[in-house]
Design a protein around this motif. Structure first.
Motif, PDB file in Angstrom:
ATOM      1  N   SER A  16       0.831  -1.200   0.000  1.00 17.70           N
ATOM      2  CA  SER A  16       0.000   0.000   0.000  1.00 17.70           C
ATOM      3  C   SER A  16       0.867   1.251   0.000  1.00 17.70           C
ATOM      4  N   VAL A  17       0.453   2.208  -0.829  1.00 19.94           N
ATOM      5  CA  VAL A  17       1.159   3.499  -0.866  1.00 19.94           C
ATOM      6  C   VAL A  17       0.398   4.547  -0.058  1.00 19.94           C
ATOM      7  N   GLY A  18      -0.751   4.157   0.485  1.00 24.37           N
ATOM      8  CA  GLY A  18      -1.511   5.058   1.343  1.00 24.37           C
ATOM      9  C   GLY A  18      -2.520   5.933   0.623  1.00 24.37           C
ATOM     10  N   VAL A  19      -2.667   5.732  -0.679  1.00 19.28           N
ATOM     11  CA  VAL A  19      -3.658   6.468  -1.464  1.00 19.28           C
ATOM     12  C   VAL A  19      -4.565   5.407  -2.102  1.00 19.28           C
ATOM     13  N   ALA A  20      -5.824   5.387  -1.682  1.00 22.21           N
ATOM     14  CA  ALA A  20      -6.744   4.314  -2.076  1.00 22.21           C
ATOM     15  C   ALA A  20      -6.840   4.138  -3.588  1.00 22.21           C
ATOM     16  N   LEU A  21      -6.939   5.216  -4.331  1.00 18.38           N
ATOM     17  CA  LEU A  21      -7.066   5.122  -5.780  1.00 18.38           C
ATOM     18  C   LEU A  21      -5.859   4.418  -6.404  1.00 18.38           C
ATOM     19  N   ILE A  22      -4.680   4.795  -5.981  1.00 19.58           N
ATOM     20  CA  ILE A  22      -3.461   4.163  -6.510  1.00 19.58           C
ATOM     21  C   ILE A  22      -3.386   2.713  -6.063  1.00 19.58           C
ATOM     22  N   ASP A  23      -3.686   2.440  -4.800  1.00 18.35           N
ATOM     23  CA  ASP A  23      -3.666   1.060  -4.308  1.00 18.35           C
ATOM     24  C   ASP A  23      -4.655   0.180  -5.073  1.00 18.35           C
ATOM     25  N   ARG A  76       0.018  17.971 -11.204  1.00 15.75           N
ATOM     26  CA  ARG A  76      -0.887  18.897 -10.528  1.00 15.75           C
ATOM     27  C   ARG A  76      -0.367  19.329  -9.164  1.00 15.75           C
ATOM     28  N   THR A  77       0.323  18.425  -8.486  1.00 15.64           N
ATOM     29  CA  THR A  77       0.777  18.721  -7.127  1.00 15.64           C
ATOM     30  C   THR A  77       2.230  19.202  -7.073  1.00 15.64           C
ATOM     31  N   LYS A 135       3.734   8.695  -0.149  1.00 13.31           N
ATOM     32  CA  LYS A 135       4.090   9.459   1.051  1.00 13.31           C
ATOM     33  C   LYS A 135       3.898  10.953   0.814  1.00 13.31           C
ATOM     34  N   TYR A 136       4.323  11.409  -0.348  1.00 11.74           N
ATOM     35  CA  TYR A 136       4.171  12.822  -0.722  1.00 11.74           C
ATOM     36  C   TYR A 136       2.688  13.199  -0.802  1.00 11.74           C
ATOM     37  N   LEU A 137       1.897  12.373  -1.491  1.00  9.85           N
ATOM     38  CA  LEU A 137       0.474  12.681  -1.659  1.00  9.85           C
ATOM     39  C   LEU A 137      -0.280  12.640  -0.338  1.00  9.85           C
ATOM     40  N   GLU A 143      -6.068  12.468  -2.126  1.00 10.80           N
ATOM     41  CA  GLU A 143      -6.585  11.107  -2.113  1.00 10.80           C
ATOM     42  C   GLU A 143      -7.410  10.790  -3.354  1.00 10.80           C
ATOM     43  N   LYS A 144      -7.668  11.763  -4.180  1.00 11.61           N
ATOM     44  CA  LYS A 144      -8.544  11.539  -5.326  1.00 11.61           C
ATOM     45  C   LYS A 144      -7.794  11.823  -6.615  1.00 11.61           C
ATOM     46  N   SER A 145      -8.354  11.295  -7.694  1.00 12.94           N
ATOM     47  CA  SER A 145      -7.736  11.520  -8.996  1.00 12.94           C
ATOM     48  C   SER A 145      -7.900  12.978  -9.410  1.00 12.94           C
TER      49      SER A 145
END
Length: 146
Positions: A16-23, A76-77, A135-137, A143-145
């Motif tokens: 897990s990278v901690g971002v649900a969409l990516i996971d 974007r970030t 970690k950065y996000l 958390e969203k696209s």
């Protein structure tokens, strides 16, 4: 129903990278890798080749979608490692396309070697490059696209 221990790659919390969409997208890449693995190792050569033809298209389509989403988030970030991360994505796609070309040209090609490459790349990319992005996000509360 396939038992968890029979899968080539079993999703673990450590991926897990901690971002649900990516996971969620990583889980789908792992599922596609498991489909290809099962057909390559649990069936004969003809099924492995037929599976490669159908599954690789799904993998390329999905990877393209996934990489695009990640790259949009990074851009974007203002993610500091955007260029390096994007280069890894491009190298991976280039490798896959080269393997597809070899396969289509009838050159010596072994689907089970390809599925090992896919597993190794996906897991190492998640463990290193995507973990840093996650970690950065998370720190930015993204958390969203895009």
């Amino acid at each position: 129903m396939q038992l968890e221990h029979d899968q080539y790659i079993v999703w673990k919390a450590q991926y897990s990278v901690g971002v649900a969409l990516i996971d969620d997208q990583h889980k789908e890449l792992i599922r596609l890798t498991n489909v290809l693995y099962e057909d390559c190792f649990k069936h004969g050569k003809d099924i492995a080749y037929a599976s490669f033809k159908s599954t690789i298209k799904s993998i390329v389509d999905y990877v393209t979608k996934h990489f695009s989403m990640e790259e949009q988030l990074m851009e974007r970030t203002g993610y500091h490692d955007f260029a390096k991360h994007k280069t890894e994505h491009q190298s991976f796609v280039k490798e896959i396309l080269a393997d597809i070309k070899k396969f289509e040209e009838g050159k010596a090609f072994v689907p089970n070697v390809f599925v090992r490459f896919l597993r190794d790349w996906v897991l190492s990319h998640i463990a290193m490059t995507d973990k840093a992005l996650g970690k950065y996000l998370v720190a930015m509360k993204i958390e969203k696209s895009p």
